[in-house]
Design a protein around this motif. Structure first.
Motif, PDB file in Angstrom:
ATOM      1  N   UNK A  64       0.754  -1.368   0.003  1.00  0.00           N
ATOM      2  CA  UNK A  64       0.535   0.040  -0.070  1.00  0.00           C
ATOM      3  C   UNK A  64       0.552   1.128   0.025  1.00  0.00           C
ATOM      4  N   UNK A  65       0.364   1.891  -0.369  1.00  0.00           N
ATOM      5  CA  UNK A  65       1.070   3.658  -0.087  1.00  0.00           C
ATOM      6  C   UNK A  65      -0.565   4.630  -0.065  1.00  0.00           C
ATOM      7  N   UNK A  66      -0.602   5.018   1.984  1.00  0.00           N
ATOM      8  CA  UNK A  66      -1.262   5.500   2.106  1.00  0.00           C
ATOM      9  C   UNK A  66      -0.439   6.822   2.544  1.00  0.00           C
ATOM     10  N   UNK A  67       0.257   7.106   3.069  1.00  0.00           N
ATOM     11  CA  UNK A  67       1.053   8.391   2.696  1.00  0.00           C
ATOM     12  C   UNK A  67       1.321   8.269   3.774  1.00  0.00           C
ATOM     13  N   UNK A  68       1.437   7.104   4.994  1.00  0.00           N
ATOM     14  CA  UNK A  68       2.045   7.328   6.742  1.00  0.00           C
ATOM     15  C   UNK A  68       2.621   6.241   6.777  1.00  0.00           C
ATOM     16  N   UNK A  69       3.796   5.557   7.097  1.00  0.00           N
ATOM     17  CA  UNK A  69       3.998   4.348   7.799  1.00  0.00           C
ATOM     18  C   UNK A  69       2.858   3.240   8.944  1.00  0.00           C
ATOM     19  N   UNK A  70       2.259   3.984   9.630  1.00  0.00           N
ATOM     20  CA  UNK A  70       1.296   3.550  10.238  1.00  0.00           C
ATOM     21  C   UNK A  70       0.326   2.585   9.325  1.00  0.00           C
ATOM     22  N   UNK A  71      -0.328   3.311   8.406  1.00  0.00           N
ATOM     23  CA  UNK A  71      -1.065   3.121   7.954  1.00  0.00           C
ATOM     24  C   UNK A  71      -0.677   1.748   6.764  1.00  0.00           C
ATOM     25  N   UNK A  72       0.253   1.958   6.326  1.00  0.00           N
ATOM     26  CA  UNK A  72       0.763   0.715   4.978  1.00  0.00           C
ATOM     27  C   UNK A  72       0.555  -0.378   5.849  1.00  0.00           C
ATOM     28  N   UNK A 161      -6.926 -12.531  12.883  1.00  0.00           N
ATOM     29  CA  UNK A 161      -6.732 -11.524  14.013  1.00  0.00           C
ATOM     30  C   UNK A 161      -7.107 -10.246  14.386  1.00  0.00           C
ATOM     31  N   UNK A 162      -7.708 -10.094  15.248  1.00  0.00           N
ATOM     32  CA  UNK A 162      -9.020  -8.515  15.717  1.00  0.00           C
ATOM     33  C   UNK A 162      -8.154  -7.270  15.096  1.00  0.00           C
ATOM     34  N   UNK A 163      -8.977  -6.749  14.487  1.00  0.00           N
ATOM     35  CA  UNK A 163      -8.394  -5.121  14.424  1.00  0.00           C
ATOM     36  C   UNK A 163      -7.851  -5.055  15.588  1.00  0.00           C
ATOM     37  N   UNK A 164      -8.214  -4.810  16.300  1.00  0.00           N
ATOM     38  CA  UNK A 164      -7.736  -4.102  17.615  1.00  0.00           C
ATOM     39  C   UNK A 164      -6.070  -4.470  18.073  1.00  0.00           C
ATOM     40  N   UNK A 165      -5.974  -5.958  18.109  1.00  0.00           N
ATOM     41  CA  UNK A 165      -4.690  -6.235  18.571  1.00  0.00           C
ATOM     42  C   UNK A 165      -3.536  -5.998  17.247  1.00  0.00           C
ATOM     43  N   UNK A 166      -3.790  -5.974  15.862  1.00  0.00           N
ATOM     44  CA  UNK A 166      -3.072  -5.358  14.875  1.00  0.00           C
ATOM     45  C   UNK A 166      -2.676  -4.210  15.244  1.00  0.00           C
ATOM     46  N   UNK A 167      -3.775  -3.117  15.729  1.00  0.00           N
ATOM     47  CA  UNK A 167      -3.523  -1.739  16.019  1.00  0.00           C
ATOM     48  C   UNK A 167      -2.285  -1.806  17.531  1.00  0.00           C
ATOM     49  N   UNK A 168      -3.020  -2.005  17.997  1.00  0.00           N
ATOM     50  CA  UNK A 168      -1.904  -2.543  19.150  1.00  0.00           C
ATOM     51  C   UNK A 168      -0.104  -3.180  18.996  1.00  0.00           C
ATOM     52  N   UNK A 169      -0.445  -3.751  17.756  1.00  0.00           N
ATOM     53  CA  UNK A 169       0.758  -4.596  17.865  1.00  0.00           C
ATOM     54  C   UNK A 169       1.835  -3.123  17.113  1.00  0.00           C
ATOM     55  N   UNK A 170       0.912  -2.325  15.705  1.00  0.00           N
ATOM     56  CA  UNK A 170       1.486  -1.658  15.396  1.00  0.00           C
ATOM     57  C   UNK A 170       1.741  -0.296  15.961  1.00  0.00           C
ATOM     58  N   UNK A 171       1.569  -0.028  16.449  1.00  0.00           N
ATOM     59  CA  UNK A 171       1.631   1.551  18.109  1.00  0.00           C
ATOM     60  C   UNK A 171       2.099   1.429  19.054  1.00  0.00           C
ATOM     61  N   UNK A 172       1.420  -0.073  20.002  1.00  0.00           N
ATOM     62  CA  UNK A 172       3.037  -0.117  20.777  1.00  0.00           C
ATOM     63  C   UNK A 172       3.471  -0.572  21.241  1.00  0.00           C
ATOM     64  N   UNK A 173       3.741  -1.892  19.700  1.00  0.00           N
ATOM     65  CA  UNK A 173       4.910  -2.423  19.839  1.00  0.00           C
ATOM     66  C   UNK A 173       6.131  -2.030  18.916  1.00  0.00           C
ATOM     67  N   UNK A 174       5.361  -2.357  17.381  1.00  0.00           N
ATOM     68  CA  UNK A 174       6.592  -1.498  16.434  1.00  0.00           C
ATOM     69  C   UNK A 174       6.638  -0.054  16.257  1.00  0.00           C
ATOM     70  N   UNK A 175       5.735   1.145  16.009  1.00  0.00           N
ATOM     71  CA  UNK A 175       6.057   2.378  15.497  1.00  0.00           C
ATOM     72  C   UNK A 175       7.347   3.187  16.796  1.00  0.00           C
ATOM     73  N   UNK A 176       6.988   3.104  18.243  1.00  0.00           N
ATOM     74  CA  UNK A 176       7.816   2.570  19.559  1.00  0.00           C
ATOM     75  C   UNK A 176       9.334   3.049  19.091  1.00  0.00           C
ATOM     76  N   UNK A 177       9.794   1.647  19.081  1.00  0.00           N
ATOM     77  CA  UNK A 177      10.863   0.802  18.387  1.00  0.00           C
ATOM     78  C   UNK A 177      11.012   1.454  17.131  1.00  0.00           C
ATOM     79  N   UNK A 178      10.330   2.135  15.845  1.00  0.00           N
ATOM     80  CA  UNK A 178      11.388   1.780  14.746  1.00  0.00           C
ATOM     81  C   UNK A 178      11.667   4.738  14.447  1.00  0.00           C
TER      82      UNK A 178
END
Length: 179
Positions: A64-72, A161-178
């Motif tokens: 995807x190319x949504x304009x943000x890393x989070x959304x991609x 996987x429920x969407x809330x879990x996907x968001x948690x993976x991205x928001x609380x684990x992945x994005x703070x790391x990168x």
């Protein structure tokens, strides 16, 4: 013929599992002869690896190319979650005997066709160009982390996987790391 053989091998794996997987059954499904198969894949393990590569390539999703890393990353995870949950579960269940016989781990088998290794680089390059993350290179492990966690969730629940879990993976684990 190659596609017919690999499709037949996948059908045989998903119906019978690796323990009951035979070259003769693949040959019958493909409507060909043993020499045709053995010329291409002389060993059962090699046929299984080629089949996994074939199936993973067929299941490849567009970046995807949504304009943000989070959304991609979320969009890619959501697409993978919707289209690959069953595939990941089937492979894990049906290929357990492959691990027992060959000693190769499931991760090693999946790495033969790991569709996301290097494939997500454009996401990270865009994010760096936009100033979302540092320009320094990220390791392959960090880049694959959200997808590894997605696969882990699928394998532990045997369900999408429920969407809330996907968001948690991205928001609380992945994005703070990168960041």
């Amino acid at each position: 013929m190659e596609k017919a053989l690999l499709d037949a091998a996948w059908e045989e794996l998903t119906e019978s599992g690796y323990a009951k997987f035979t070259v003769d059954a693949v040959v019958r499904r493909a409507g060909t002869s043993p020499p045709v198969l053995y010329r291409r894949r002389p060993h059962r393990e090699e046929l299984v690896r080629a089949t996994v590569r074939h199936v993973l390539e067929r299941a490849r999703v567009e970046l995807p190319d949504t304009g943000s890393l989070r959304e991609d990353v979320l969009t890619l995870m959501r697409t993978s979650n919707a289209t690959r949950a069953e595939l990941i579960t089937l492979m894990s269940v049906h290929l357990a005997a492959y691990h027992q016989e060959t000693g190769a781990g499931t991760g090693e088998l999946l790495a033969t066709g790991r569709a996301w290794t290097g494939a997500t680089d454009p996401l990270y390059e865009r994010a760096a160009a936009q100033g979302e993350i540092g320009a320094e290179g990220l390791s392959e492990r960090v880049k694959s982390l959200p997808f590894d966690l997605l696969r882990h969730e699928i394998l532990t629940t045997c369900a999408p996987v429920p969407d809330q879990v996907l968001e948690e993976i991205v928001d609380t684990v992945f994005l703070p790391l990168v960041r």
